[in-house]
Scaffold this active site. Sequence first.
Site, PDB file in Angstrom:
ATOM      1  N   ARG A 236      41.646  44.504  32.384  1.00 27.44           N
ATOM      2  CA  ARG A 236      41.956  43.112  32.743  1.00 27.44           C
ATOM      3  C   ARG A 236      40.815  42.177  32.310  1.00 27.44           C
ATOM      4  O   ARG A 236      40.957  41.389  31.396  1.00 27.44           O
ATOM      5  CB  ARG A 236      42.227  43.018  34.259  1.00 27.44           C
ATOM      6  N   ASP A 237      39.663  42.327  32.944  1.00 26.17           N
ATOM      7  CA  ASP A 237      38.557  41.395  32.669  1.00 26.17           C
ATOM      8  C   ASP A 237      38.121  41.510  31.214  1.00 26.17           C
ATOM      9  O   ASP A 237      37.722  40.518  30.590  1.00 26.17           O
ATOM     10  CB  ASP A 237      37.381  41.729  33.605  1.00 26.17           C
TER      11      ASP A 237
ATOM     12  N   HIS B  16      29.864  42.729  40.784  1.00 26.71           N
ATOM     13  CA  HIS B  16      30.641  42.543  39.543  1.00 26.71           C
ATOM     14  C   HIS B  16      29.745  41.767  38.573  1.00 26.71           C
ATOM     15  O   HIS B  16      29.775  40.541  38.518  1.00 26.71           O
ATOM     16  CB  HIS B  16      31.911  41.753  39.890  1.00 26.71           C
TER      17      HIS B  16
ATOM     18  N   HIS C 231      27.957  40.789  34.932  1.00 27.49           N
ATOM     19  CA  HIS C 231      28.062  40.744  33.469  1.00 27.49           C
ATOM     20  C   HIS C 231      26.654  40.896  32.885  1.00 27.49           C
ATOM     21  O   HIS C 231      25.664  40.603  33.544  1.00 27.49           O
ATOM     22  CB  HIS C 231      28.716  39.432  33.029  1.00 27.49           C
TER      23      HIS C 231
ATOM     24  N   CYS D 209      34.720  35.983  29.895  1.00 23.00           N
ATOM     25  CA  CYS D 209      35.635  35.140  30.663  1.00 23.00           C
ATOM     26  C   CYS D 209      36.015  33.964  29.785  1.00 23.00           C
ATOM     27  O   CYS D 209      35.147  33.310  29.214  1.00 23.00           O
ATOM     28  CB  CYS D 209      34.970  34.665  31.949  1.00 23.00           C
TER      29      CYS D 209
ATOM     30  N   ASN E 136      31.577  42.565  31.216  1.00 26.74           N
ATOM     31  CA  ASN E 136      30.941  43.153  32.395  1.00 26.74           C
ATOM     32  C   ASN E 136      30.017  44.235  31.898  1.00 26.74           C
ATOM     33  O   ASN E 136      30.196  44.770  30.807  1.00 26.74           O
ATOM     34  CB  ASN E 136      32.007  43.843  33.270  1.00 26.74           C
TER      35      ASN E 136
END
Length: 298
Positions: free
Chosen positions: A15-16, A207, A209, A240, A249
């Site tokens: 997803r990310d 979470h 990055h 993002c 990430n």
Amino acid sequence: MNLPDKVKLVEVGPRDGLQNESRQVPSAIRVELIRRLAASGLKVIEAGSFVSPKWVPQMAASAEVFAALDHQIGVSYPMLVPNIRGLEAALEAGVKEIAVFAAASESFSQKNINCSIGQSIGRYREVIGEALNRGLRVRGYVSCVLGCPYEGDIDPAAVAAVAAGLFELGCYEISLGDTIGTGTPLKTQQVILETAARVPVRSLAAHFHDTYGQALANLLAALQMGVAVIDSSVAGLGGCPYARGATGNVASEDVLYMLDGMGIESGVELPKLVEAGNFISAFLQRPNGSRVARAMLE
Ligand code: HMG
Ligand code: MG
């Protein structure tokens, strides 16, 4: 050193990671990536999102991806949801866990979900209430906890307030996102200290990055504070769409190598994880973004 014996890894690459790819990744590749990630032992794999395809076209086929996953192997596949419309799509798809996402920065909230932080919490009150009524589990994200691409420094008290807001609405876990990777270890500990006064530390996830190369150092700082849930992205995929310059990430392989080296159990097998990362990197036709994976290739 005070460290947890065990850590839960939440894989967010499908997803990310893939939400930020300039090329559309076909559903079959997304499904195969998730299958390989599950085969490495990961038990939580964020599989997609039900957001507006006008905002994030890369995640448009998430219902199709979710339908094709193996739901009999004890893996949870949370899906990101920004509003009631997204929840309805998730329910229709048979999703068992959703994730909602707010921000600690007003400007980022506007750019990412087109509303203020206060409006987003109001929106999530309805989304989370309905999701819980329907028996779903809900995870919450707070973005920009260690810096914002538009506002710079973020007050740890603002992070704690948004995290507490989501937790009080019923999120079982709050993931603290260093969306642009500007955090450093002591700042990380300060934010966790402040947030843990309002949300139990065992319900917090890191979470981070790796834009500035600080993610592993920040993760160690978070582990020392009692955080035992880490979000990461295989092959360091992602970024993002609303945070210019954000890299992926922290790579899951790099996190796992660090945990293995410290004797912290995660239930994930490094060679299989590396193999999943090599699979998607080959598809995307670029070197694997994990330094551990690259070292293991040599
Ligand atoms: P909006 O434009 O204010 O909403 O967007 P709207 O209600 O006016 O809807 C606009 C259009 O989208 C309409 O279509 C809606 O029907 C449709 P039209 O009538 O124009 O044809 N729409 C939807 N379609 C499908 N699914 C939906 C949905 N909702 C509306 N759920 C909205 C507001 C929240 C929808 C939009 O801003 C959005 O989708 N944003 C998502 C952005 C996103 O996914 N960002 C990346 C994830 S966050 C992240 O990566 C950070 C994180 O990883 C943590 C970290 O790294 O720190 C979590
Ligand atoms: Mg992220």
